[in-house]
Design a protein around this motif. Structure first.
Motif, PDB file in Angstrom:
ATOM      1  N   GLN A  90       4.344  -2.744 -10.825  1.00  0.00           N
ATOM      2  CA  GLN A  90       3.778  -1.532 -10.237  1.00  0.00           C
ATOM      3  C   GLN A  90       2.322  -1.337 -10.629  1.00  0.00           C
ATOM      4  N   LEU A  91       1.968  -1.717 -11.832  1.00  0.00           N
ATOM      5  CA  LEU A  91       0.569  -1.606 -12.242  1.00  0.00           C
ATOM      6  C   LEU A  91      -0.290  -2.669 -11.563  1.00  0.00           C
ATOM      7  N   LEU A  92       0.264  -3.874 -11.385  1.00  0.00           N
ATOM      8  CA  LEU A  92      -0.502  -4.946 -10.743  1.00  0.00           C
ATOM      9  C   LEU A  92      -0.747  -4.675  -9.269  1.00  0.00           C
ATOM     10  N   GLN A  93       0.161  -3.937  -8.627  1.00  0.00           N
ATOM     11  CA  GLN A  93      -0.026  -3.670  -7.206  1.00  0.00           C
ATOM     12  C   GLN A  93      -0.969  -2.503  -6.951  1.00  0.00           C
ATOM     13  N   SER A  94      -1.417  -1.856  -8.027  1.00  0.00           N
ATOM     14  CA  SER A  94      -2.352  -0.726  -7.887  1.00  0.00           C
ATOM     15  C   SER A  94      -3.785  -1.237  -7.893  1.00  0.00           C
ATOM     16  N   ASP A  95      -4.133  -2.009  -6.847  1.00  0.00           N
ATOM     17  CA  ASP A  95      -5.485  -2.541  -6.652  1.00  0.00           C
ATOM     18  C   ASP A  95      -5.930  -3.457  -7.799  1.00  0.00           C
ATOM     19  N   VAL A  96      -4.969  -4.082  -8.490  1.00  0.00           N
ATOM     20  CA  VAL A  96      -5.297  -5.048  -9.539  1.00  0.00           C
ATOM     21  C   VAL A  96      -5.183  -6.464  -9.000  1.00  0.00           C
ATOM     22  N   VAL A  97      -4.068  -6.779  -8.366  1.00  0.00           N
ATOM     23  CA  VAL A  97      -3.867  -8.070  -7.707  1.00  0.00           C
ATOM     24  C   VAL A  97      -3.829  -7.821  -6.199  1.00  0.00           C
ATOM     25  N   PRO A  98      -4.821  -8.302  -5.449  1.00  0.00           N
ATOM     26  CA  PRO A  98      -4.907  -8.009  -4.011  1.00  0.00           C
ATOM     27  C   PRO A  98      -3.642  -8.373  -3.237  1.00  0.00           C
ATOM     28  N   THR A  99      -3.022  -9.495  -3.580  1.00  0.00           N
ATOM     29  CA  THR A  99      -1.815  -9.916  -2.856  1.00  0.00           C
ATOM     30  C   THR A  99      -0.698  -8.884  -3.023  1.00  0.00           C
ATOM     31  N   LEU A 100      -0.503  -8.418  -4.257  1.00  0.00           N
ATOM     32  CA  LEU A 100       0.546  -7.431  -4.505  1.00  0.00           C
ATOM     33  C   LEU A 100       0.205  -6.095  -3.856  1.00  0.00           C
ATOM     34  N   THR A 101      -1.062  -5.755  -3.838  1.00  0.00           N
ATOM     35  CA  THR A 101      -1.482  -4.529  -3.158  1.00  0.00           C
ATOM     36  C   THR A 101      -1.186  -4.610  -1.665  1.00  0.00           C
ATOM     37  N   GLN A 102      -1.424  -5.785  -1.085  1.00  0.00           N
ATOM     38  CA  GLN A 102      -1.123  -5.996   0.332  1.00  0.00           C
ATOM     39  C   GLN A 102       0.375  -5.916   0.591  1.00  0.00           C
ATOM     40  N   TRP A 103       1.176  -6.484  -0.302  1.00  0.00           N
ATOM     41  CA  TRP A 103       2.630  -6.399  -0.157  1.00  0.00           C
ATOM     42  C   TRP A 103       3.105  -4.952  -0.167  1.00  0.00           C
ATOM     43  N   SER A 104       2.492  -4.145  -1.031  1.00  0.00           N
ATOM     44  CA  SER A 104       2.926  -2.743  -1.144  1.00  0.00           C
ATOM     45  C   SER A 104       2.669  -1.951   0.136  1.00  0.00           C
ATOM     46  N   LYS A 105       1.831  -2.494   1.031  1.00  0.00           N
ATOM     47  CA  LYS A 105       1.513  -1.804   2.281  1.00  0.00           C
ATOM     48  C   LYS A 105       2.225  -2.411   3.485  1.00  0.00           C
ATOM     49  N   GLN A 106       3.146  -3.345   3.229  1.00  0.00           N
ATOM     50  CA  GLN A 106       3.836  -4.030   4.322  1.00  0.00           C
ATOM     51  C   GLN A 106       5.214  -3.453   4.617  1.00  0.00           C
ATOM     52  N   GLY A 107       5.487  -2.282   4.121  1.00  0.00           N
ATOM     53  CA  GLY A 107       6.768  -1.639   4.418  1.00  0.00           C
ATOM     54  C   GLY A 107       7.943  -2.329   3.758  1.00  0.00           C
ATOM     55  N   GLU A 108       9.045  -2.465   4.505  1.00  0.00           N
ATOM     56  CA  GLU A 108      10.270  -3.028   3.952  1.00  0.00           C
ATOM     57  C   GLU A 108      10.103  -4.485   3.555  1.00  0.00           C
ATOM     58  N   VAL A 109       9.357  -5.264   4.332  1.00  0.00           N
ATOM     59  CA  VAL A 109       9.130  -6.679   4.013  1.00  0.00           C
ATOM     60  C   VAL A 109       8.392  -6.820   2.683  1.00  0.00           C
ATOM     61  N   GLY A 110       7.338  -6.055   2.515  1.00  0.00           N
ATOM     62  CA  GLY A 110       6.581  -6.094   1.263  1.00  0.00           C
ATOM     63  C   GLY A 110       7.394  -5.600   0.084  1.00  0.00           C
ATOM     64  N   ARG A 111       8.240  -4.585   0.328  1.00  0.00           N
ATOM     65  CA  ARG A 111       9.077  -4.057  -0.747  1.00  0.00           C
ATOM     66  C   ARG A 111      10.056  -5.119  -1.251  1.00  0.00           C
ATOM     67  N   LYS A 112      10.589  -5.912  -0.331  1.00  0.00           N
ATOM     68  CA  LYS A 112      11.507  -6.983  -0.736  1.00  0.00           C
ATOM     69  C   LYS A 112      10.783  -8.042  -1.562  1.00  0.00           C
ATOM     70  N   LYS A 113       9.544  -8.366  -1.166  1.00  0.00           N
ATOM     71  CA  LYS A 113       8.772  -9.339  -1.933  1.00  0.00           C
ATOM     72  C   LYS A 113       8.514  -8.831  -3.353  1.00  0.00           C
ATOM     73  N   LEU A 114       8.145  -7.557  -3.471  1.00  0.00           N
ATOM     74  CA  LEU A 114       7.889  -6.974  -4.785  1.00  0.00           C
ATOM     75  C   LEU A 114       9.164  -6.915  -5.621  1.00  0.00           C
ATOM     76  N   ASN A 115      10.287  -6.613  -4.984  1.00  0.00           N
ATOM     77  CA  ASN A 115      11.568  -6.584  -5.705  1.00  0.00           C
ATOM     78  C   ASN A 115      11.939  -7.971  -6.225  1.00  0.00           C
ATOM     79  N   ASN A 116      11.689  -9.000  -5.407  1.00  0.00           N
ATOM     80  CA  ASN A 116      11.978 -10.367  -5.846  1.00  0.00           C
ATOM     81  C   ASN A 116      11.089 -10.766  -7.024  1.00  0.00           C
ATOM     82  N   LEU A 117       9.821 -10.358  -6.963  1.00  0.00           N
ATOM     83  CA  LEU A 117       8.909 -10.653  -8.068  1.00  0.00           C
ATOM     84  C   LEU A 117       9.353  -9.918  -9.333  1.00  0.00           C
TER      85      LEU A 117
END
Length: 435
Positions: A90-117
């Motif tokens: 959650q801290l990395l997706q707060s504009d720290v790692v661009p890829t994770l930040t992009q995932w956080s804005k992709q809705g359900e698809v991005g949420r699944k990627k973040l959950n897997n990570l």
């Protein structure tokens, strides 16, 4: 009219059945979790754990076990590794790692990627934490904990503990999806409640009621618990109401629509995160217990234990930092601004970026009193406990009380939402709340 009433009755009956199913499912999962907490890990001398009952590091770790740490069971680590992984992601997706930040804005698809990570991080943190806890306890018991002190034993025990963490993580997800409340918080709360009788017994044992002074101290502690409980409930109900204006809904004259935001936006999450983060270095320090006389060990101990002013100060600052960080993570201002723009609604601020900036500033404003309150509730019991007796182990009672009340408040809000969801079909209404 009669047909409409019948439809309303049918809908209420369905909502009640849904509520009962969710409640029963939550109780069932917690019951299974409790049973698993009695599945002991092989290859250890469980009787050695009784010697560490007053260890402050293990006391904090046991808060995340859901009641399985004292018996060093399959569920001993509980959701601690999962919480640590959540913090990192959650801290990395707060504009720290661009890829994770992009995932956080992709809705359900991005949420699944973040959950897997998060699950991948849980695997690594769980295995490392399992080895650290096992080796640390073995150090504290002077090598009397591990029956066969070999590398294979550590790997086996760590693997079983990590498997237990994944089971706890899965059960938490099931409660969140099909039960009541946030699953991780519910599991932690259930463990805290299960330990209340033992905590009370230790408290009464410490306070000899034959002494008038001790009797007054016991009464003062009881009164403090009641006052803290009332204060927590009162602050949990407090909210900031942001006026909202929208174009497509025709309001009656004199009516005002608003968006209510809790004063403590992230709830009990900062307490859980701060406690979990502090438990990691304490596990590492357990491995070097033999160096407790060294200067570096004593200096670190001043910052990483709850029995010192510096340790309490660090704990308080972590709570404040997580309150600010998680407020923005939980209520993403950009997403809120997008949702408002789609609904042609705005809080008397121009749509788009100005709305996002407005909500971001508002969350930071609310985070100040919210974080100070969390610090007050968490720190005061620690100071009082250390003043009375460092061995009393009631220091986490303030945090535990806050977690219990916060979780029950969230469950109550969810129950009210389930019972009244049919009355609020729109995105915004006079009683709309963001979860």
């Amino acid at each position: 009219m009669k047909k409409q009433n019948n439809q309303n009755d049918i809908q209420k009956s369905r909502d009640n059945r849904t509520l009962i199913k969710r409640m029963a499912y939550t109780i069932w999962i917690l019951f299974i979790y409790h049973l698993l907490s009695y599945v002991s890990i092989p290859g250890v001398n469980i009787h050695e754990m009784s010697k560490l009952a007053d260890n402050s590091s293990l006391t904090m770790l046991s808060m995340f076990s859901g009641g399985g740490f004292e018996t060093f069971s399959l569920m001993s680590m509980g959701v601690s590794a999962y919480i640590t992984a959540q913090i990192i992601v959650q801290l990395l997706q707060s504009d720290v790692v661009p890829t994770l930040t992009q995932w956080s804005k992709q809705g359900e698809v991005g949420r699944k990627k973040l959950n897997n990570l998060t699950r991948v991080f849980t695997l690594f943190f769980g295995f490392g934490q399992g080895i650290g806890i096992t080796a640390g306890i073995n150090q504290l018991t002077k090598s009397g904990f591990i029956l066969n002190n070999s590398a294979l034993s550590y790997i086996l025990i760590a693997t079983l503990l990590t498997a237990g963490s994944f089971v706890a993580m899965w059960m938490g997800d099931q409660i969140t999806e099909r039960g009541l409340g946030n699953g991780v918080s519910v599991i932690i709360t259930a463990g805290i409640i299960a330990k209340i009788p033992d905590t009370l017994m230790k408290t009464f044992k410490h306070f000899s009621l034959s002494s008038t002074k001790n009797l007054m101290c016991a009464a003062g502690v009881a009164l403090l618990v009641v006052l803290f409980s009332w204060l927590i409930v009162w602050v949990n109900d407090a909210e900031h109401r942001t006026p909202v204006q929208y174009e497509r809904k025709s309001s009656l004259i004199g009516e005002q629509s608003f968006l209510p935001l809790k004063i403590i936006v992230p709830g009990v999450v900062p307490i859980i995160f701060a406690s979990s983060l502090l438990s990691l270095p304490q596990i590492v320090m357990m491995l070097f217990r033999s160096h407790y006389k060294d200067t570096w060990y004593q200096v670190l101990g001043q910052f990483l234990t709850m029995n010192t002013i510096t340790g309490i100060f660090l704990y308080a600052n972590l709570i404040i930092a997580f309150t600010y960080a998680y407020s923005v993570v939980q209520l993403d201002p950009d997403k809120m601004a997008d949702n408002f723009e789609k609904q042609e609604a705005y809080p008397f601020v121009e749509p788009g970026k100005p709305t996002a900036n407005y909500f971001k500033d508002l969350l930071y404003i609310l985070a100040l009193p919210g974080s100070l309150f969390l610090v007050f509730i968490s720190v005061i019991p620690l100071v009082i406990t250390n003043f009375i007796s460092p061995n009393l182990q009631l220091g986490l009672s303030g945090s535990s009380l806050l977690i219990i009340i916060g979780v029950f408040t969230d469950i109550g809000n969810q129950i009210r939402g389930l019972k009244t969801k049919s009355d609020y079909p729109g995105f915004l209404d006079k009683n709309y709340e963001f979860d």
